[in-house]
Enzyme design. Structure first.
Site, PDB file in Angstrom:
ATOM      1  N   THR A 185       0.851  -1.176   0.000  1.00 37.13           N
ATOM      2  CA  THR A 185       0.000   0.000   0.000  1.00 37.13           C
ATOM      3  C   THR A 185       0.891   1.232   0.000  1.00 37.13           C
ATOM      4  OG1 THR A 185      -1.652   1.237   1.200  1.00 37.13           O
ATOM      5  CG2 THR A 185      -0.275  -0.213   2.515  1.00 37.13           C
ATOM      6  N   GLU A 334      -5.048  -2.735   4.152  1.00 34.39           N
ATOM      7  CA  GLU A 334      -4.737  -3.298   5.477  1.00 34.39           C
ATOM      8  C   GLU A 334      -5.912  -4.064   6.088  1.00 34.39           C
ATOM      9  OE1 GLU A 334      -3.933  -0.273   4.436  1.00 34.39           O
ATOM     10  OE2 GLU A 334      -2.096   0.476   5.372  1.00 34.39           O
ATOM     11  N   LYS A 442      -6.288  10.872  -3.281  1.00 30.67           N
ATOM     12  CA  LYS A 442      -6.657   9.660  -4.010  1.00 30.67           C
ATOM     13  C   LYS A 442      -7.326  10.057  -5.310  1.00 30.67           C
ATOM     14  CE  LYS A 442      -7.514   5.002  -2.779  1.00 30.67           C
ATOM     15  NZ  LYS A 442      -8.318   4.039  -2.066  1.00 30.67           N
ATOM     16  N   TRP A 447      -3.160   6.407  -5.240  1.00 26.22           N
ATOM     17  CA  TRP A 447      -2.626   7.399  -4.301  1.00 26.22           C
ATOM     18  C   TRP A 447      -1.603   8.347  -4.915  1.00 26.22           C
ATOM     19  CZ3 TRP A 447      -5.322   7.916  -0.150  1.00 26.22           C
ATOM     20  CH2 TRP A 447      -5.910   6.826   0.466  1.00 26.22           C
TER      21      TRP A 447
HETATM   22  P1  ADP Z   1      -8.133   0.132  -1.892  1.00 28.59           P
HETATM   23  O1  ADP Z   1      -7.127  -0.610  -2.686  1.00 28.59           O
HETATM   24  O2  ADP Z   1      -9.292  -0.715  -1.441  1.00 28.59           O
HETATM   25  O3  ADP Z   1      -8.566   1.437  -2.499  1.00 28.59           O
HETATM   26  P2  ADP Z   1      -6.306   1.500  -0.136  1.00 28.59           P
HETATM   27  O4  ADP Z   1      -5.635   0.905   1.032  1.00 28.59           O
HETATM   28  O5  ADP Z   1      -5.521   1.894  -1.320  1.00 28.59           O
HETATM   29  O6  ADP Z   1      -7.420   0.458  -0.516  1.00 28.59           O
HETATM   30  O7  ADP Z   1      -7.157   2.775   0.302  1.00 28.59           O
HETATM   31  C1  ADP Z   1      -7.889   2.808   1.490  1.00 28.59           C
HETATM   32  C2  ADP Z   1      -8.371   4.207   1.749  1.00 28.59           C
HETATM   33  O8  ADP Z   1      -9.257   4.615   0.700  1.00 28.59           O
HETATM   34  C3  ADP Z   1      -9.173   4.405   3.006  1.00 28.59           C
HETATM   35  O9  ADP Z   1      -8.371   4.539   4.142  1.00 28.59           O
HETATM   36  C4  ADP Z   1      -9.936   5.680   2.673  1.00 28.59           C
HETATM   37  O10 ADP Z   1      -9.141   6.832   2.858  1.00 28.59           O
HETATM   38  C5  ADP Z   1     -10.224   5.509   1.204  1.00 28.59           C
HETATM   39  N1  ADP Z   1     -11.559   4.903   1.027  1.00 28.59           N
HETATM   40  C6  ADP Z   1     -11.861   3.600   0.883  1.00 28.59           C
HETATM   41  N2  ADP Z   1     -13.191   3.424   0.746  1.00 28.59           N
HETATM   42  C7  ADP Z   1     -13.753   4.650   0.807  1.00 28.59           C
HETATM   43  C8  ADP Z   1     -15.085   5.150   0.742  1.00 28.59           C
HETATM   44  N3  ADP Z   1     -16.121   4.343   0.540  1.00 28.59           N
HETATM   45  N4  ADP Z   1     -15.268   6.479   0.862  1.00 28.59           N
HETATM   46  C9  ADP Z   1     -14.225   7.324   1.037  1.00 28.59           C
HETATM   47  N5  ADP Z   1     -12.947   6.917   1.101  1.00 28.59           N
HETATM   48  C10 ADP Z   1     -12.709   5.598   0.995  1.00 28.59           C
END
Ligand code: ADP
Length: 545
Positions: A185, A334, A442, A447
């Site tokens: 991540t 995570e 994001k 990211w």
């Molecule tokens: P993924 O690969 O599932 O996107 P990441 O670990 O890259 O997972 O990102 C996780 C982060 O994305 C969370 O801590 C949050 O900041 C953001 N996030 C995930 N789901 C949501 C949501 N439904 N609404 C707003 N932010 C979200």
């Protein structure tokens, strides 16, 4: 007194063995990069996973060895999910959208001995190979003809490897706490961090995913898996699909609105999942072609959206145009990733449409296996009253305990992991994210590190201080905006500043605009006050601010 029930270990191999035996004819459909459609089924995925396991053994894979992938969603990548993890290896799915230095770091850090790659990443692999002498084999996900013209040392061919093996392979039995998958991540600054999933955590997460109050994955589903297999195990859906015998439709690299529309229609998908940006593109296609499209041909009943906040406009469009219920979910790499899922409760059954849309904009409520809480600025646990705001923490059966090769734990002494999200929780347990305490942006589900860009910007001789914040963007959800406090008497232009960043950061990290300010706000401890800046410049890119 101990219970007297069997303790069969929860292993990923059990999922593919089940799907192969009991849902053998259920299709696995892949869209390949030449736009052709490839059809397989759970039987073939099972058989080929076992051939792959034999090939891996011949390549010298031992229990716990990491095997990396650089690949889109396809049947071969799915076979790697089961073939690697099932035979005791650790599948390390690398996000190909990261920039090459990060990919190099990640593969070296994971000590992945083999890298399986799609031909679309051949140029990237040619660049990486000389920098990664620890990789013993680069395996192209194609047949022998696909290798022509590749200039890669220790090059192997996936189909040739499989053709040389038999189907006979007994999935080994080992401790369910052993690692099965590794995802990095890059949500915070510094090097990406590895999250090392166990067989037990993945199987429990899959069971939870299949439950009705989570994503209700079942053999009745035809699922378009838009979320990449390299993003938190595609939200665990491949494992849930094998556990329940769902049909999977894998879109490869073609994630534009038109391609998604056609796959949903042609494969009669009733369920799909992905980040908001993909659905914004999907509705853009529908709206531009509304006159010629027969929307009744789509059978999409529900869609899970997460990774970034699902905009209310998307929630409404799914419902009113397609009769599709949007399940808003929250999670992280995570957290495997499901933490909260936005299904309504019985008491919401008769809610008027507008009130239901309000409910759906919240990020959902915890599913069994994940506990959530919020902490106030003074470190005390805050009430779930829908008013108090705090740092969101999580613990549970599929939540990280420590990062791969890290010195210490990732949690506090009671197992709570601090997410970097700021939220309130209402009395029914629905979580509503209000901000982010981690300093990142994001954009389209990927990211961008604000601090990395700031550190480079302050290297410009005319810059006193720089702040990068995420501001609203209609397509990408968030884009970086760079605020510059100039040195006295200096007057750089926007182009000077952007030109200075060029080549030092990935192109898509480049801020969409530069604003020159007289000063930047700070907290009492001297940190940039990003909350205030985000508030002031929220609508900067849309012209409203
Ligand atoms: P993924 O690969 O599932 O996107 P990441 O670990 O890259 O997972 O990102 C996780 C982060 O994305 C969370 O801590 C949050 O900041 C953001 N996030 C995930 N789901 C949501 C949501 N439904 N609404 C707003 N932010 C979200």
């Amino acid at each position: 007194m101990r219970g007297l029930m069997q303790e069969r270990p929860l292993l990923v191999s059990g999922l593919i063995a089940y799907a192969e035996q009991y849902h053998s004819d259920t299709e696995i459909v892949s869209r390949l990069s030449d736009r052709s459609v490839h059809r397989s089924n759970w039987r073939e995925i099972g058989v080929r996973s076992r051939r792959l396991a034999n090939a891996l053994a011949r390549l010298g894979l031992r229990q716990g060895d990491r095997v990396a992938t650089l690949a889109w969603n396809s049947f071969r990548h799915l076979e790697l999910y089961f073939g690697v993890a099932g035979s005791g290896g650790v599948l390390h799915t690398v996000n190909p959208r990261l920039f090459p230095e990060q990919i190099e770091y990640i593969i070296a850090h994971a000590e992945s001995g083999h890298v399986f790659f799609d031909l679309t990443f051949a140029a990237l692999v040619e660049k990486l190979a000389p920098l990664l002498p620890s990789v013993r084999g680069w395996v192209a996900l194609c047949d022998a003809e696909g290798l022509a013209g590749l200039n890669i040392p220790n090059l192997l061919c996936y189909e040739t490897l499989l053709a040389a093996e038999t189907d006979a392979f007994d999935w080994p039995v080992f401790d369910e706490r052993d690692a099965c998958a590794l995802c990095y991540t890059s949500g915070t600054t510094g090097h990406p961090k590895g999250v090392l999933y166990s067989h037990r955590s993945q199987v429990l997460h899959a069971m939870a995913t299949c439950s009705l109050d989570a994503l209700a994955v079942s053999s009745r589903d035809s699922i378009l898996l838009v979320v990449p297999l390299f993003h938190a195990n595609a939200w665990g859906v491949p494992f849930a699909a094998a556990m329940s015998g769902a049909k999977l439709v894998l879109p490869g690299s073609l994630l534009d609105g038109e391609s998604i529309y056609h796959l949903l229609r042609d494969e009669r998908c009733n369920f799909s999942m992905g980040v908001p940006t993909v659905w914004l593109g999907f509705f853009d296609y529908i709206e531009r072609n509304r006159a010629t499209l027969d929307l009744s041909a789509l059978k999409l009943e529900r869609v899970a959206v997460g990774g970034s906040a699902a905009p209310r406009a998307i929630i409404e469009k799914f419902q009113t145009l397609l009769g599709t219920f949007l399940i808003h979910a929250w999670g992280m790499t995570e957290t495997s990733p499901l933490g909260a899922v936005g299904n309504p409760l019985p008491k919401h059954r008769d809610l008027p449409a507008a009130a239901m849309f309000d409910l759906q904009t919240k990020q959902g409520r915890p599913i069994y296996g994940a506990e959530l809480r919020i902490l106030g600025a003074d470190g005390t646990v805050q009430p779930h009253d829908g008013v108090a705001v705090g740092d969101l923490q999580i613990r549970g059966n599929w939540i990280v305990s420590a990062y791969f090769k890290a010195d210490g734990p990732a949690t506090d002494a009671d197992g709570w992991f601090t997410t970097g999200d700021v939220a309130k929780i209402d009395p029914d347990g629905y979580v509503q994210l209000t901000d982010r305490s981690k300093d990142v942006i994001k954009s389209g589900g990927e990211w961008i590190s604000s601090i990395d860009v700031e550190n480079i910007a302050v290297g410009h001789p005319d810059v006193q201080e720089a702040a990068v914040i995420g501001v609203y963007h209609p397509k990408w959800q968030e884009r970086p905006l760079l605020l510059i406090h100039r040195k006295p008497g200096r007057d750089p232009s926007k182009a000077d500043i952007i030109g200075f960043l060029e080549g030092k950061i990935a192109k898509w990290w480049t801020p969409d605009d530069v604003v020159f300010v007289e000063s930047l706000p700070h907290t009492a401890t001297g940190k940039l006050l990003k909350i205030a800046l985000r508030e002031t410049y929220r609508d900067h890119l849309t012209g409203a601010g």
